[in-house]
Design an enzyme around this catalytic site. Structure first.
Site, PDB file in Angstrom:
ATOM      1  N   LEU A  23       0.825  -1.206   0.000  1.00  0.00           N
ATOM      2  CA  LEU A  23       0.000   0.000   0.000  1.00  0.00           C
ATOM      3  C   LEU A  23       0.859   1.254   0.000  1.00  0.00           C
ATOM      4  O   LEU A  23       0.589   2.208  -0.735  1.00  0.00           O
ATOM      5  CB  LEU A  23      -0.934   0.002   1.220  1.00  0.00           C
ATOM      6  CG  LEU A  23      -1.711   1.295   1.465  1.00  0.00           C
ATOM      7  CD1 LEU A  23      -2.617   1.627   0.282  1.00  0.00           C
ATOM      8  CD2 LEU A  23      -2.528   1.187   2.758  1.00  0.00           C
ATOM      9  N   GLY A  24       1.904   1.263   0.828  1.00  0.00           N
ATOM     10  CA  GLY A  24       2.726   2.454   0.992  1.00  0.00           C
ATOM     11  C   GLY A  24       3.286   2.991  -0.312  1.00  0.00           C
ATOM     12  O   GLY A  24       3.251   4.206  -0.567  1.00  0.00           O
ATOM     13  N   ALA A  86       3.007   1.496   7.964  1.00  0.00           N
ATOM     14  CA  ALA A  86       3.887   0.392   8.386  1.00  0.00           C
ATOM     15  C   ALA A  86       3.199  -0.496   9.410  1.00  0.00           C
ATOM     16  O   ALA A  86       2.500  -0.017  10.301  1.00  0.00           O
ATOM     17  CB  ALA A  86       5.187   0.963   8.963  1.00  0.00           C
ATOM     18  N   SER A 125      -7.450  -1.130   9.974  1.00  0.00           N
ATOM     19  CA  SER A 125      -7.954  -2.299   9.257  1.00  0.00           C
ATOM     20  C   SER A 125      -9.458  -2.403   9.471  1.00  0.00           C
ATOM     21  O   SER A 125      -9.954  -2.122  10.569  1.00  0.00           O
ATOM     22  CB  SER A 125      -7.278  -3.576   9.768  1.00  0.00           C
ATOM     23  OG  SER A 125      -7.949  -4.727   9.293  1.00  0.00           O
ATOM     24  N   LYS A 159      -3.907  -3.795  15.953  1.00  0.00           N
ATOM     25  CA  LYS A 159      -4.286  -2.698  15.053  1.00  0.00           C
ATOM     26  C   LYS A 159      -5.360  -1.830  15.706  1.00  0.00           C
ATOM     27  O   LYS A 159      -5.358  -0.600  15.547  1.00  0.00           O
ATOM     28  CB  LYS A 159      -4.800  -3.247  13.721  1.00  0.00           C
ATOM     29  CG  LYS A 159      -3.749  -3.938  12.863  1.00  0.00           C
ATOM     30  CD  LYS A 159      -2.698  -2.979  12.346  1.00  0.00           C
ATOM     31  CE  LYS A 159      -3.186  -2.107  11.225  1.00  0.00           C
ATOM     32  NZ  LYS A 159      -2.106  -1.243  10.660  1.00  0.00           N
ATOM     33  N   PRO A 183      -9.085   0.047   5.565  1.00  0.00           N
ATOM     34  CA  PRO A 183      -9.278  -0.641   4.284  1.00  0.00           C
ATOM     35  C   PRO A 183      -9.758  -2.079   4.498  1.00  0.00           C
ATOM     36  O   PRO A 183      -9.522  -2.679   5.551  1.00  0.00           O
ATOM     37  CB  PRO A 183      -7.886  -0.641   3.656  1.00  0.00           C
ATOM     38  CG  PRO A 183      -6.943  -0.156   4.709  1.00  0.00           C
ATOM     39  CD  PRO A 183      -7.694   0.106   5.960  1.00  0.00           C
ATOM     40  N   ALA A 184     -10.397  -2.627   3.474  1.00  0.00           N
ATOM     41  CA  ALA A 184     -10.868  -4.019   3.539  1.00  0.00           C
ATOM     42  C   ALA A 184     -10.426  -4.780   2.300  1.00  0.00           C
ATOM     43  O   ALA A 184     -10.672  -4.351   1.181  1.00  0.00           O
ATOM     44  CB  ALA A 184     -12.395  -4.057   3.645  1.00  0.00           C
TER      45      ALA A 184
END
Length: 372
Positions: A23-24, A86, A125, A159, A183-184
């Protein structure tokens, strides 16, 4: 409010943690494309992979669990914005999950406050509201966090703790504004979890099987849409920061809030898998697919896990994969639409096409190297 946020050539100095990860690096790419004058600093444990060649992007090796290392980087960069993606690897040990996801996040928050960071966006998450007893049907942000003994996945537990810490840091002594993006089911180019396993299953002939009756809706989200959601959050928080000390109405507020970001296209789980198979070359008719019961496949998964554990390997079929493929799990993005102005920029079909194409191209590159 979010709809009025002006696009600018620069977001200031932006630090992206985990910016060499899946993602980063997509977030870094989108910043470079949309806000070309932005100074981007990527902080990651190792920065060899997924590097962006733009001259406005710099790379810094750093272990976020080290207080001294984090403070040194922040003091050097003096970022205006932090996008914190991260996190520990899903298969890491529990102590690593806690050390990276919780302690690492708290180290970043402390350094951010100390150096006057204006905006802090955390990648949380969608699983933080998951419990094994309740199916997630159009779940929204009013659902409570599930932690501790009620949360079966320790990674998700950590998380949730980190998300709570980030949101509690909003409007503290330094006035830093924070929010969390949830996000999913992320997939796309560079994906190491979702698409590769499905493409591998097709290549091994496992597309002939289906677990369960395929009546469970599931959210899969293209990585570009998740990156888009993060940047909208940054812009909204920067806009709010300029308006301080004014506090937005509750119905417009972004700071101190969490947002589900998905494609907004929940799909039956095996329909998504078959779309991936099709892009990888599958022509098997649906009538030829064998439907296996969830109970039987769960038992097979347990046996395979045990056998592969003896060999020191991970099987292609696990109990967790069986469970996920049969559960209903999708979320509402209405809050993100209203407050961030979010709309997916890439639909599910196009996202699958891009992601599978990337995997096949990388496989071909590997074959070509062997042939040389």
């Amino acid at each position: 409010m979010a709809a009025n946020v002006q696009k600018t050539s620069s977001l200031g100095k932006v630090l992206v943690t985990g910016g060499c990860g899946f993602l980063g690096h997509h977030i870094v790419k989108l910043i470079v494309e949309r806000h070309p004058a932005t100074q981007v600093s990527v902080l990651d444990l190792r920065t060899e992979l997924n590097r962006n060649s733009n001259t406005n992007v710099s790379y810094h090796n750093c272990d976020i669990t080290s207080v001294g290392a984090v403070q040194q980087i922040f003091s050097k960069i003096q970022p205006d914005v932090v996008i914190h993606t991260a996190g520990a690897n899903l298969i890491a040990k529990n102590e690593v999950h806690y050390k990276v996801n919780v302690d690492g996040t708290k180290n970043l928050l402390a350094a951010a406050e100390k150096t006057g960071v204006k905006v802090f966006v955390y990648t949380s998450s969608a699983s933080v509201i998951y419990n094994p007893k309740t199916e997630l049907i159009n779940a929204d942000e009013s659902w409570p966090l599930v932690m501790g003994k009620d949360q079966p996945e320790y990674y998700t537990h950590t998380k949730a703790i980190a998300e709570k810490a980030v949101l509690e840091a909003n409007r503290g002594e330094t006035g830093m504004l924070t929010c969390a993006i949830r996000p999913a089911g992320i997939f796309g180019e560079g994906d190491v979890q979702t698409l590769p396993k499905m493409v591998s299953a097709y290549q091994k002939g496992q597309n002939k099987f289906q677990v369960g009756s395929n009546n469970n809706l599931f959210d899969f989200s293209y990585v570009g849409n998740i990156a888009h959601g993060h940047l909208l959050a940054v812009q909204a928080l920067l806009h709010t920061q300029k308006m301080m000390p004014t506090i937005p109405l509750d119905t417009e507020k972004v700071d101190g809030e969490a947002f589900f970001i998905t494609n907004g296209q929940p799909v039956y789980f095996w329909d998504f898998a078959r779309a991936v198979y099709h892009e990888a070359g599958d022509t098997l008719p649906l009538s030829s697919v064998w439907k296996m019961s969830q109970g039987l496949m769960y038992l097979i998964g347990a046996i395979l896990e045990w056998l592969f554990w003896i060999l020191g390997k991970t099987p292609n079929l696990t109990r967790q994969q069986v469970k996920y493929s049969c559960m209903t799990r999708y979320y509402s993005i209405k809050k993100a639409e209203k407050r961030l102005g979010y709309q997916p920029i890439v639909n599910l079909e196009e996202g699958v096409r891009r992601g599978v194409k990337y995997i096949l191209q990388e496989e071909q590159k590997g074959k070509d190297k062997k042939d040389q």
